[in-house]
Design a protein around this motif. Sequence first.
Motif: not given
Length: 223
Positions: A111-135
């Motif tokens: 049931f996933s829409q196959k046109n949705f593409k996962i941008n790993i590089e973008k997600l990793e940047k978001i996660l890095i910022n999250s880790s900077c904030q939470c330690g």
Amino acid sequence: MQFTYDEFCGTDIFEIKDEVYNYLLKARRHKIDDEIYFRNLKDENLYLYKINFIDKKRAILNLISSEKKILLNDKKLHLGWCVIDPKTIEKYIPSLNEMGIDKITFIYSDFSQKNFKINIEKLEKILINSSCQCGRSNIIKLDVCKNLDTFIKQNDDAYFLDFSQISIDDKKDEIKTLVIGCEGGFSAKERNAFNKENIIGFNSGLILRSETAIISAGSKIVL
């Protein structure tokens, strides 16, 4: 911010420029002799630097100290998240990082829409910022799987969040891998592949959005 991320920190003398320079010198208004904590998120060290030189485009810092400092959740949880709108994933993945989720595999379910593409590089940047904030001393490991059948073969201990008489509360200490469906849940074909003893649910008859389900389930298991 608990620390600043820079992949090149760790040396005795360390230069910052571009995005890190703009953030620390222009946004945070740091000046000479200020001390700043850094991580490179490749090792487990927390580095303390002092600014000793600043010009218009770069700054030079000297290492004061470094210590091995691991800040992670004791409970390891691997989430199989059936692919939904990437914008929704980007909004909620920082919360999963903050609660200490170890790994997320994005699964293209029926049931996933196959046109949705996962941008790993973008997600990793978001996660890095999250880790900077939470330690947190690392970020969630990310992977992509072409379908649910393949994921099950690779993770034969997986549990599945669905409607069930077995409560997640009764199994949370046993769960190491948990699959969360997308909008529409799982197909009949996918459900037939589940280990029926590993299907768990919430004590609620309400239908949850995928992002609500993954935050709720993750927090019950790891926090």
